[in-house]
Every structure is written in structure tokens, then in C-alpha cells.
Design an enzyme around this catalytic site. Structure first.
Site, PDB file in Angstrom:
ATOM      1  N   ASP A   1       6.715  -1.580  10.251  1.00 49.73           N
ATOM      2  CA  ASP A   1       7.333  -1.311   8.951  1.00 49.73           C
ATOM      3  C   ASP A   1       8.787  -0.877   9.130  1.00 49.73           C
ATOM      4  OD1 ASP A   1       4.888  -1.845   7.728  1.00 49.73           O
ATOM      5  OD2 ASP A   1       4.263   0.252   7.787  1.00 49.73           O
TER       6      ASP A   1
ATOM      7  N   SER B   1       0.828  -1.196   0.000  1.00 54.03           N
ATOM      8  CA  SER B   1       0.000   0.000   0.000  1.00 54.03           C
ATOM      9  C   SER B   1       0.870   1.257   0.000  1.00 54.03           C
ATOM     10  CB  SER B   1      -0.909   0.013   1.234  1.00 54.03           C
ATOM     11  OG  SER B   1      -0.150   0.061   2.430  1.00 54.03           O
TER      12      SER B   1
ATOM     13  N   ASN C   1       6.726   3.186   3.835  1.00 55.17           N
ATOM     14  CA  ASN C   1       7.256   3.193   5.204  1.00 55.17           C
ATOM     15  C   ASN C   1       8.514   2.345   5.297  1.00 55.17           C
ATOM     16  OD1 ASN C   1       5.123   4.772   6.075  1.00 55.17           O
ATOM     17  ND2 ASN C   1       4.004   3.077   7.014  1.00 55.17           N
TER      18      ASN C   1
ATOM     19  N   GLN D   1      -3.971  -8.009   5.731  1.00 52.36           N
ATOM     20  CA  GLN D   1      -4.729  -8.586   4.623  1.00 52.36           C
ATOM     21  C   GLN D   1      -4.845 -10.104   4.703  1.00 52.36           C
ATOM     22  OE1 GLN D   1      -6.439  -6.313   3.481  1.00 52.36           O
ATOM     23  NE2 GLN D   1      -5.744  -5.740   1.458  1.00 52.36           N
TER      24      GLN D   1
ATOM     25  N   ASP E   1      -1.918   8.685   5.840  1.00 50.29           N
ATOM     26  CA  ASP E   1      -2.418   8.264   7.145  1.00 50.29           C
ATOM     27  C   ASP E   1      -3.114   9.437   7.843  1.00 50.29           C
ATOM     28  OD1 ASP E   1      -1.321   5.771   6.800  1.00 50.29           O
ATOM     29  OD2 ASP E   1       0.470   6.182   7.995  1.00 50.29           O
TER      30      ASP E   1
END
Length: 320
Positions: free
Chosen positions: A254, A8, A52, A171, A12
Site C-alpha cells: 500500500d 477496505s 494505508n 479479492q 489490523d
């Protein structure tokens, strides 16, 4: 060795709730839950799992390649990433749509309730790793993304015989069990937090031993209990680096991945790679937002050596 970060790419929207979510939850009413939280603050930050991770890798001296789809509002973000040392040539802009957005509300215990708007990320399945000149010496990161894209990239890595790090993250449930299982079986490594690791086992039917046997190594992050690196039956415990202050947990995982991957790229041992990830995560935790922390490589090594003994191996990071 090129590092290609897929996943992605998002903005944010981070909110702070001055209370505890648990005080607003009635356990026997979860089937009819209706909650609203009055937050103290909200900030808009650059985010997304792929940038990130790429940001931390760039801080540590490498030039990662970011791959994904973004909206018409990405121009400033792209320019900023390139200034930090991230290659964005593989990022495709989609006209008439906004970049994906992550909305996170954090309480006083650092628990989070979040929502994610797909936006331009839905088009990431139209990209292909086969359009890039990759080799077995490169590494592809498959982090949370459009489910179809994640499955496609894993299959393409398998076809191209290119190693990949599999990080399904949030996910796990959105992907079909068969796709998650295939993603794990052919991966070089699996990165996951402990809750998502339990979800993977429930979702796929694979047990802990089967997962560890399938990949070269598994990294499981466990919050303030540190992390564990499993290389088949060998286990390395990685302690946390205590932060000077705690600002925001978003993006900490991340940052850990970015630090670990950079250490692995330099050929360092498992413990050192994990401890690099731990320190990178702490830098992120100390600032609000996922890409607002800063350090030079020299500063990173100096702080590392206040907590761990690298035996001089981190000189490779400074001299690289």
C-alpha cells in the site's frame, strides 16, 4: 486533480509467530489441515488498504479523499486520519456494527497467514461515485473491498469517463472472473503483486500480453526482487531500498502505491515514480503497523537521493 481512495477501511490485529509456518505443514495432508500457532505478541493498528494508501499520499504533500464505510468504533481513527491530512468527508459510518478487521500472523520468514472480517465494509456497495463531482482529471483508486462495490465503482468510472487504478489484490478470487476482466479492460492501470498476477491470469483466462495491452500500464511488485512497471512493451525494473531494519511487511504494498501515485500526480517519469514507491514501502517495512512511519518531504527526498539520481526532479515534491 483529486485522488479518491476506495477500498477496505479496517483495524489490523498483527501477531508475530516465533517460528516458520513451513515446519507445521505436511504437504500430503493439505486436504485435512488443522493448525494452531502460539504467538509472541499482538498489537492493534489502524489499517485497511484505502487509508494505508491515502496516508502515504498525505505524507508526500497531497490531500487524498477517503471513501468507504466504517463502524461505530471509527471516531478516533477518523480524527487521526484528518490530522494526517486525509479528507474523510466521503466516509460513511454504519450504526450498530464494527469496522472491518484484519487478523495477520507473520512468521520469521515474513510469511503471513491472515483472515479478514468484513464488518461495516459490506455496506460500501451502497456508496456511489456518481454522488461526487468527478472529472477526467481526477483519479479513483479501486483497491480490495466488498466485491460488489469494486465492480460497481469500476463501472461508474467507465460511465463517468474517470480514470481509475485497479488493484484487486486479495479479492481476485472473491470477484467473478468477468468482473475482474472488465475491471482490467477499462482501467488506466493495474497494480498487483506477482502471485496475484498469476491468479488473475488463471481466474480470467487473460494472458500477460492481453493484460498489458488492455491498460495504460501495469505495476507488478515482487517482494525483495523489487517491482516491474510495464508500459505496453516497455519495462522498467525498480529495485528495493534496503531497510535499516525489518519490522513488519503488512501494508508495504500500500505504501508503494501511495509513493508511486504521488510521483505520477507530479508528472514524474516512470522510473522515478517507481523508486518513490520503493522508498515509501521501505519506510513502512521499518515500522510495525501500516501507518506508524513518519518523514517530512525533505527527509524523503534526502533519503531518495542516497539511493537514486532524480536529476533534481524531486524538487517538485518539496516545492509543491
Amino acid at each position: 486533480m483529486s485522488i479518491i481512495c476506495t477500498g477496505s477501511i479496517a483495524y489490523d490485529y498483527l501477531m508475530s509467530f516465533p517460528g516458520f509456518f513451513k515446519d507445521h505443514i505436511i504437504p500430503d495432508k493439505l486436504d485435512s489441515i488443522s493448525l494452531s500457532f502460539l504467538v509472541d505478541s499482538m498489537v492493534k493498528q489502524r489499517g485497511g488498504t484505502a487509508p494505508n494508501i491515502a496516508f502515504t499520499i498525505a505524507l508526500l504533500g497531497e490531500t487524498p479523499k477517503l471513501m468507504g464505510t466504517v463502524g461505530e468504533d471509527f471516531k478516533d481513527y477518523r480524527a487521526w486520519l484528518e490530522k494526517q491530512g486525509v479528507d474523510t468527508l466521503l466516509v460513511k459510518r454504519i450504526e450498530g456494527i464494527f469496522t472491518a478487521s484484519f487478523f495477520a500472523n507473520t512468521d520469521l520468514s515474513n510469511n503471513q497467514i491472515a483472515s479478514f472480517y468484513t464488518g461495516a465494509m459490506a455496506h460500501s456497495k451502497d456508496l456511489s461515485l456518481k454522488d461526487i463531482n468527478l472529472s477526467k482529471n481526477d483519479l479513483v483508486l479501486i483497491s480490495p473491498n466488498d466485491p460488489t462495490a469494486m465492480s460497481k465503482y469500476a463501472a461508474e468510472c467507465r460511465d463517468l469517463k474517470v480514470p481509475y487504478l485497479y488493484d484487486p489484490g486479495q479479492q481476485v478470487v472473491r470477484n467473478a472472473p468477468e468482473d475482474i476482466k472488465e475491471g482490467i479492460i477499462h482501467a488506466q492501470s493495474l497494480f498487483i503483486n506477482e502471485y496475484e498476477y498469476e491468479l488473475i491470469q488463471k481466474h480470467t483466462g487473460m494472458n500477460d500480453e492481453e493484460i498489458r495491452e488492455a491498460v495504460g500500464y501495469v505495476v507488478i511488485t515482487c517482494g525483495d526482487r523489487g517491482s516491474y512497471i510495464w508500459v505496453k512493451d516497455a519495462c522498467f525494473h525498480i529495485p528495493v531500498v534496503e531497510p535499516s531494519t525489518t519490522a513488519d511487511p503488512t501494508g508495504v504494498g500500500d505504501a508503494f502505491r501511495g509513493g508511486f501515485i504521488r510521483g505520477k500526480q507530479l508528472g514524474l517519469d516512470w522510473q522515478t515514480c517507481g523508486q518513490m514507491g520503493s522508498l515509501a514501502a521501505t519506510y513502512c517495512l521499518e515500522k510495525q503497523g501500516t501507518q506508524n512511519h513518519r518523514y517530512t518531504r525533505v527527509e524523503f527526498v534526502q533519503r531518495y537521493r542516497k539511493h537514486f539520481d532524480d536529476g533534481g526532479t524531486l524538487n517538485a515534491l518539496i516545492e509543491d
